[in-house]
Write a protein that holds these residues in place. Structure first.
Motif, short mmCIF file in Angstrom:
data_model
loop_
_atom_site.label_atom_id
_atom_site.label_comp_id
_atom_site.label_asym_id
_atom_site.label_seq_id
_atom_site.Cartn_x
_atom_site.Cartn_y
_atom_site.Cartn_z
N PRO A 178 -6.94 3.84 25.55
CA PRO A 178 -5.66 3.38 26.13
C PRO A 178 -4.80 2.59 25.14
O PRO A 178 -3.58 2.65 25.18
CB PRO A 178 -6.09 2.51 27.31
N GLY A 179 -5.43 1.86 24.23
CA GLY A 179 -4.68 1.05 23.28
C GLY A 179 -4.32 1.83 22.03
O GLY A 179 -5.19 2.45 21.40
N LYS A 180 -3.06 1.84 21.69
CA LYS A 180 -2.58 2.54 20.49
C LYS A 180 -1.67 1.57 19.72
O LYS A 180 -0.45 1.64 19.81
CB LYS A 180 -1.83 3.81 20.89
N PRO A 181 -2.27 0.66 18.96
CA PRO A 181 -1.48 -0.41 18.31
C PRO A 181 -0.49 0.13 17.28
O PRO A 181 -0.77 1.10 16.58
CB PRO A 181 -2.54 -1.29 17.66
N PHE A 182 0.64 -0.52 17.20
CA PHE A 182 1.66 -0.18 16.23
C PHE A 182 1.24 -0.68 14.85
O PHE A 182 0.89 -1.85 14.68
CB PHE A 182 3.00 -0.80 16.64
N VAL A 183 1.26 0.20 13.84
CA VAL A 183 0.85 -0.19 12.49
C VAL A 183 1.96 0.04 11.47
O VAL A 183 1.74 -0.15 10.27
CB VAL A 183 -0.41 0.59 12.06
N GLY A 184 3.12 0.46 11.91
CA GLY A 184 4.23 0.67 10.99
C GLY A 184 3.96 1.80 10.01
O GLY A 184 3.55 2.90 10.41
N LEU A 185 4.15 1.54 8.74
CA LEU A 185 3.97 2.55 7.69
C LEU A 185 2.57 2.53 7.09
O LEU A 185 2.35 3.12 6.02
CB LEU A 185 5.01 2.33 6.59
N ALA A 186 1.63 1.89 7.77
CA ALA A 186 0.27 1.78 7.21
C ALA A 186 -0.38 3.14 7.03
O ALA A 186 -1.11 3.36 6.04
CB ALA A 186 -0.59 0.90 8.12
N ASN A 187 -0.15 4.07 7.95
CA ASN A 187 -0.75 5.41 7.81
C ASN A 187 -0.19 6.14 6.60
O ASN A 187 -0.91 6.91 5.94
CB ASN A 187 -0.48 6.23 9.07
N TYR A 188 1.07 5.92 6.29
CA TYR A 188 1.66 6.54 5.09
C TYR A 188 1.16 5.84 3.83
O TYR A 188 0.87 6.50 2.82
CB TYR A 188 3.18 6.46 5.15
N ALA A 189 1.05 4.52 3.87
CA ALA A 189 0.57 3.78 2.70
C ALA A 189 -0.86 4.15 2.36
O ALA A 189 -1.25 4.15 1.19
CB ALA A 189 0.70 2.28 2.96
N ALA A 190 -1.67 4.47 3.39
CA ALA A 190 -3.07 4.81 3.15
C ALA A 190 -3.21 6.08 2.32
O ALA A 190 -4.21 6.27 1.62
CB ALA A 190 -3.80 4.99 4.49
N LEU A 191 -2.21 6.95 2.36
CA LEU A 191 -2.27 8.18 1.58
C LEU A 191 -2.17 7.91 0.08
O LEU A 191 -2.55 8.76 -0.73
CB LEU A 191 -1.14 9.13 2.00
N PHE A 192 -1.68 6.73 -0.30
CA PHE A 192 -1.52 6.38 -1.71
C PHE A 192 -2.41 5.22 -2.13
O PHE A 192 -2.31 4.74 -3.25
CB PHE A 192 -0.06 6.02 -1.98
#
Length: 314
Positions: free
Chosen positions: A64-78
């Motif tokens: 149920p919880g889907k926390p907002f992480v901003g651009l963290a998913n994009y930053a993880a790619l680099f």
């Protein structure tokens, strides 16, 4: 005392009627476009925008919880320390290898086929159908068919090679570079007909007068090809190149069914890894970020190709 109703002059009534007719005619194209616009918005535009929203969250659709992480998913790619860095860039490398080796073949070979099929000879229609026939088959049929044919132990390809005295233990689906040879070869065999048909349509649009003029000037076959055929096919070439790059970079079914990413994860393409990240590991936010990064990369490549062809036109 009764009041008489004002009667409009005939000229005014006619002008009003013409105005209404023009307004109806102006709305007609939009009414025809409305069903497609609704379908496009429902199944393309809304999911695309929603996907961007998902990529900004730590999104597990089972929780149920889907926390907002901003651009963290994009930053993880680099970020080399992130758990997805190595796997993602390995899959991008696999996608690049397949694209680099398949795209030139899918541009040059169908052009040669189209040039042959554009000539008049007995059975030309039959050969056109034969070359295009594999393309009508779905990727599932192609993948399963060649999975069995290329099986290193029981496949008919190795059996046929052994029957003529050649090595019968080639690891077509489990070793390098054979797995890449299999994927590229199957894809070229499967899709060669589509590009050939596009080329053929472009060849038939080139005026015959240009070839006659070239022959009068003493041009040979190679000169005709360089100075008449290629310039006449330039818009078609741009379409074929961009479409082939996009299709090759989004390759999924062949690798998923024929090699299953083997050996190891060497032939696991970016689309395969994105699907695994999102649908098996339930990390939809990370998968969405990867897909949008891949989309931007392909958009950049498409713009570069388009500008190259446009610069040649000027």
């Amino acid at each position: 005392m009764a009041v008489k109703e004002a009667v409009r002059p005939p000229a005014v009534a006619a002008a009003t009627g013409r105005k209404k007719a023009r307004s109806h005619r102006g709305a007609t194209p939009y009414l025809f476009l409305l069903p497609y616009a609704l379908i496009f918005a429902t199944f393309t535009l809304v999911p695309a925008v929603y996907g961007i929203w998902i990529s900004l969250h730590d999104w597990d659709y089972l929780l149920p919880g889907k926390p907002f992480v901003g651009l963290a998913n994009y930053a993880a790619l680099f970020d080399r320390a992130s758990p997805v860095f190595d796997f993602f860039w390995q899959s991008m490398q696999a996608t690049g290898i397949f694209t680099v080796f398949s795209v030139p073949l899918l541009i040059v070979v169908p052009l040669g086929v189209a040039l042959l099929l554009n000539r008049a000879f007995p059975g030309r229609t039959l050969f056109r159908a034969v070359y295009f026939a594999p393309y009508v088959l779905g990727v599932a049929v192609i993948g399963l068919l060649w999975r069995f044919l290329l099986d290193p132990n029981l496949g008919m390809v190795n059996a046929a090679l052994g029957a003529v005295g050649l090595p019968a233990d080639t690891p077509w689906t489990t070793g390098l570079p054979w797995a890449w040879i299999s994927l590229v070869g199957v894809t070229v065999w499967w899709t060669i007909g589509f590009n050939a048909v596009i080329y053929l349509a472009g060849l038939q649009d080139i005026p015959r007068d240009l070839y006659d003029a070239a022959r009068v000037d003493g041009a040979g076959r190679w000169a005709e090809f360089r100075h008449v055929t290629l310039p006449g096919l330039r818009p078609v070439l741009a379409f074929v190149v961009i479409n082939t790059i996009l299709a090759s970079a989004n390759m999924f079914g062949q690798a998923y069914l024929i090699t299953q990413g083997a050996p190891g994860v060497e032939t696991r393409t970016a689309i395969m890894y994105i699907a695994d990240e999102g649908l098996r590991s339930y990390r939809m936010g990370s998968a969405a970020a990867m897909s949008y990064f891949l989309t931007l990369a392909l958009l950049l490549v498409s713009v570069i190709v388009f500008r190259l062809f446009r610069e040649k036109d000027t």
